[in-house]
Scaffold this motif. Structure first.
Motif, short mmCIF file in Angstrom:
data_model
loop_
_atom_site.label_atom_id
_atom_site.label_comp_id
_atom_site.label_asym_id
_atom_site.label_seq_id
_atom_site.Cartn_x
_atom_site.Cartn_y
_atom_site.Cartn_z
N GLY A 364 0.82 -1.21 0.00
CA GLY A 364 0.00 0.00 0.00
C GLY A 364 0.86 1.26 0.00
N GLU A 365 2.19 1.08 0.05
CA GLU A 365 3.06 2.27 -0.01
C GLU A 365 2.82 2.99 -1.33
OE1 GLU A 365 4.29 4.94 0.98
OE2 GLU A 365 5.77 4.05 2.32
N ASN A 366 2.87 4.32 -1.27
CA ASN A 366 2.61 5.18 -2.43
C ASN A 366 1.13 5.39 -2.73
OD1 ASN A 366 5.27 5.78 -3.00
ND2 ASN A 366 5.53 3.92 -4.23
N TYR A 367 0.29 5.02 -1.77
CA TYR A 367 -1.15 5.27 -1.93
C TYR A 367 -1.73 5.82 -0.63
CZ TYR A 367 -0.59 2.27 -6.00
OH TYR A 367 -0.16 1.74 -7.19
N ILE A 368 -2.85 6.49 -0.74
CA ILE A 368 -3.65 6.79 0.46
C ILE A 368 -5.10 6.38 0.18
CG2 ILE A 368 -2.29 8.68 1.47
CD1 ILE A 368 -4.35 10.62 0.15
N ARG A 369 -5.84 6.10 1.26
CA ARG A 369 -7.25 5.74 1.07
C ARG A 369 -8.14 6.88 1.53
NH1 ARG A 369 -10.73 1.51 4.58
NH2 ARG A 369 -10.94 3.40 5.85
N LEU A 370 -9.10 7.23 0.67
CA LEU A 370 -10.11 8.22 1.06
C LEU A 370 -11.47 7.54 0.97
CD1 LEU A 370 -7.89 9.75 -1.03
CD2 LEU A 370 -9.11 11.71 -0.14
N SER A 371 -12.29 7.74 1.99
CA SER A 371 -13.61 7.14 1.99
C SER A 371 -14.62 8.13 1.38
CB SER A 371 -13.99 6.81 3.44
OG SER A 371 -15.38 6.69 3.54
N CYS A 372 -15.50 7.60 0.53
CA CYS A 372 -16.53 8.45 -0.11
C CYS A 372 -17.73 8.65 0.82
CB CYS A 372 -17.06 7.80 -1.37
SG CYS A 372 -15.82 7.28 -2.52
N ALA A 373 -17.64 8.14 2.04
CA ALA A 373 -18.77 8.22 2.95
C ALA A 373 -18.88 9.61 3.59
CB ALA A 373 -18.65 7.14 4.02
N ASN A 374 -19.03 10.61 2.74
CA ASN A 374 -19.23 11.97 3.23
C ASN A 374 -20.02 12.73 2.15
OD1 ASN A 374 -18.95 14.25 4.93
ND2 ASN A 374 -16.92 13.52 5.55
N SER A 375 -20.52 13.91 2.49
CA SER A 375 -21.37 14.62 1.52
C SER A 375 -20.55 15.13 0.33
CB SER A 375 -22.04 15.81 2.22
OG SER A 375 -21.03 16.74 2.56
N ASN A 376 -21.24 15.40 -0.78
CA ASN A 376 -20.56 15.97 -1.95
C ASN A 376 -19.81 17.24 -1.57
OD1 ASN A 376 -21.58 13.96 -3.50
ND2 ASN A 376 -23.14 15.21 -4.51
N ASP A 377 -20.45 18.09 -0.77
CA ASP A 377 -19.83 19.36 -0.37
C ASP A 377 -18.55 19.11 0.40
OD1 ASP A 377 -21.84 20.66 -1.56
OD2 ASP A 377 -22.88 21.28 0.28
N ALA A 378 -18.61 18.15 1.34
CA ALA A 378 -17.42 17.86 2.16
C ALA A 378 -16.29 17.31 1.28
CB ALA A 378 -17.77 16.87 3.26
N ILE A 379 -16.65 16.45 0.33
CA ILE A 379 -15.64 15.88 -0.57
C ILE A 379 -14.99 17.00 -1.41
CG2 ILE A 379 -15.35 14.40 -2.63
CD1 ILE A 379 -17.51 12.53 -1.36
N GLU A 380 -15.82 17.89 -1.96
CA GLU A 380 -15.28 18.99 -2.78
C GLU A 380 -14.39 19.90 -1.95
OE1 GLU A 380 -16.91 20.65 -6.04
OE2 GLU A 380 -18.85 19.65 -5.99
N GLU A 381 -14.84 20.22 -0.74
CA GLU A 381 -14.08 21.11 0.14
C GLU A 381 -12.74 20.45 0.52
OE1 GLU A 381 -14.11 24.08 1.39
OE2 GLU A 381 -12.73 23.83 3.09
N ALA A 382 -12.79 19.16 0.88
CA ALA A 382 -11.56 18.46 1.30
C ALA A 382 -10.54 18.48 0.16
CB ALA A 382 -11.88 17.02 1.68
N ILE A 383 -11.02 18.19 -1.05
CA ILE A 383 -10.06 18.09 -2.16
C ILE A 383 -9.58 19.47 -2.59
CG2 ILE A 383 -9.70 17.17 -4.50
CD1 ILE A 383 -11.66 14.90 -3.72
N SER A 384 -10.44 20.48 -2.44
CA SER A 384 -9.96 21.83 -2.80
C SER A 384 -8.87 22.28 -1.81
CB SER A 384 -11.11 22.83 -2.88
OG SER A 384 -11.51 23.19 -1.59
N ARG A 385 -8.95 21.82 -0.56
CA ARG A 385 -7.89 22.17 0.40
C ARG A 385 -6.56 21.54 0.00
NH1 ARG A 385 -10.44 21.15 6.46
NH2 ARG A 385 -12.38 22.29 6.16
N MET A 386 -6.61 20.46 -0.79
CA MET A 386 -5.37 19.74 -1.16
C MET A 386 -4.64 20.43 -2.31
SD MET A 386 -6.52 15.76 -1.21
CE MET A 386 -7.59 15.08 0.06
N LYS A 387 -5.33 21.36 -2.97
CA LYS A 387 -4.80 21.89 -4.24
C LYS A 387 -3.36 22.37 -4.16
CE LYS A 387 -7.98 21.15 -7.35
NZ LYS A 387 -9.33 21.67 -7.46
N ASN A 388 -3.01 23.10 -3.10
CA ASN A 388 -1.65 23.66 -3.08
C ASN A 388 -0.77 23.07 -2.00
OD1 ASN A 388 -2.16 25.50 -5.18
ND2 ASN A 388 -3.43 26.67 -3.74
N ILE A 389 -1.06 21.87 -1.60
CA ILE A 389 -0.37 21.32 -0.45
C ILE A 389 0.89 20.53 -0.83
CG2 ILE A 389 -1.82 19.22 -0.31
CD1 ILE A 389 -0.98 20.98 2.83
N PHE A 390 0.95 20.00 -2.05
CA PHE A 390 2.12 19.16 -2.40
C PHE A 390 3.16 19.94 -3.20
CE2 PHE A 390 -1.49 16.05 -2.20
CZ PHE A 390 -1.10 15.47 -1.01
#
Ligand code: PLP
Length: 390
Positions: A364-390
């Protein structure tokens, strides 16, 4: 702590499920006022449908407060048998069905039934971490078979069959899979069942807990469809994911007769029975309206599509479309960080809880797991926070 206690050595072999550690850390951060979006834990964010809850309450009010049969109430085992017949067109006798407190119990029972020193058990890697933990606890050697991104995280029957030797006692498979979202096509399962004819002493445990969460191009096939292995097939399934009932602690196993008798004894020794009201709720889940399953399934499909599309817009992440379960498992190699670093960075810096791929085994090295068990809004918000992090 008393330093003279000797705790039995086998306990050093127990692993854990990191998703629970992440959940605890995410909850702590949230209690300190941090805005945390939890994409870590693998449980439906829906509440258990109302009619099922009502059946549980009614059972309590009707006085179902005592022990039940250890194997589960007869009506429920009958309902499971009918459900299997309805969905897979396969006859399974209620006498082979054991009701247990959570599907997870069947993993432990399988390892206890088939694992001991000098035996080998094959299991998927990356895979649900309890497989490896239970195998190690049994004393058997845990032998991973690799699930690869370039095969859509499906397995190749040939790879598995090649790993069997005279010590192999059990093979564990899981489709749709946690954490990868991979689904194994029917022809590959067929090859496995056929190939096992050469190894009559090997038992197969098929973890089918996500069987109703298949939303890609590959349809779900139960191993029950292959009569040639019927006498050495264990099935794990339950209500946790399908009916959003993780906290009720309910699941079932299907065992061939010889294994069933021992599994029943394990149940008597360990938990006596599943709590009665939960069993009546489970009965309603199977015999009541099924629209709720379709609705939740549709919601997960939409969220998985949204999640994998958005993840691919983040620099450094490359995500395959999941075919089932409710997880995305993006490749993070282009971030130049390892999985644990990414898990920590996402939670500590931007308040997004995910689980490092290595929590599901070394592949599982080189991967992360994200669960889809959250609202569309929460998923969009979470991924938008990732935009400039790496
Ligand atoms: N098997 C797999 C692949 C799982 O992902 C899970 C839960 O996450 C289980 C079994 C256990 O399910 P339960 O909550 O019914 O014990």
């Amino acid at each position: 702590m008393n330093k003279f206690h000797h705790i039995a050595d086998r306990n050093n072999n127990l692993g854990t499920e990191t998703a629970f550690t992440v959940l605890a850390k995410a909850n702590k951060l949230a209690s300190e006022g941090k805005n945390v979006i939890n994409l870590g834990i693998g449980q439906p964010d829906f509440e258990t449908p109302e009619h099922i809850v009502e059946a549980g309450i009614k059972a309590l009010k009707d006085g179902h407060h005592g022990y039940t049969q250890s194997i589960g109430i007869p009506q429920l085992r009958e309902a499971v048998s009918n459900d299997i017949n309805r969905r897979h067109k396969v006859q399974v006798s209620p006498d082979n069905i054991l009701i247990v407190p959570g599907g997870k119990v069947i993993i432990f029972f399988s390892a206890m039934l088939m694992g001991e020193k000098n035996k080998e058990i094959l299991y998927p890697n990356p895979g649900f971490p309890i497989y490896e933990s239970a195998i190690n606890y049994s004393g058997a050697k845990a032998v991973p078979y690799k699930l690869s991104e370039n095969k859509g995280f499906s397995f190749s029957a040939e790879d598995i069959l090649k790993k069997i030797n005279q010590n192999t006692s059990l093979i564990i498979i899981n489709s749709p899979a946690n954490p990868t979202g991979g689904v194994v096509p029917k022809f590959e399962l067929e090859k496995l069942a056929k190939g096992l004819e050469k190894f009559p002493n090997v038992v197969l445990m098929s973890d089918e807990i996500y069987d109703q969460f298949c939303f890609g191009d590959i349809n779900f096939t139960s191993m029950l469809k292959f009569p040639e292995i019927k006498d050495r097939l264990i099935i794990l399934n339950g209500w946790s994911k399908t009916y959003a009932m993780t906290g009720w602690r309910l699941g079932y196993g299907i065992f061939p007769k010889r294994l069933y008798e021992i599994a029943e004894k394990l149940a008597v020794n360990i938990h006596s029975c599943v709590n009665a009201s939960a069993q009546y709720a489970a009965l309603e889940a199977l015999t009541g309206p099924q629209e709720c399953v379709k609705e939740m399934n549709q919601a997960f499909k939409k969220r998985a599509t949204l999640m994998f599309t958005k993840l691919n817009e983040v620099k450094g992440l490359n995500c395959q479309k999941p075919n089932g379960a409710f997880y995305c498992f993006p490749n993070i190699s282009d971030t130049n960080k390892n999985s644990m670093e990414v898990q920590n960075l996402l939670l500590d810096k931007i308040g997004v809880a995910t689980v490092a791929g290595t929590s599901f085994g070394k592949y599982g090295e080189n991967y992360i797991r994200l669960s889809c068990a959250n609202s569309n809004d929460a998923i969009e918000e979470a991924i938008s926070r990732m935009k400039n992090i790496f």
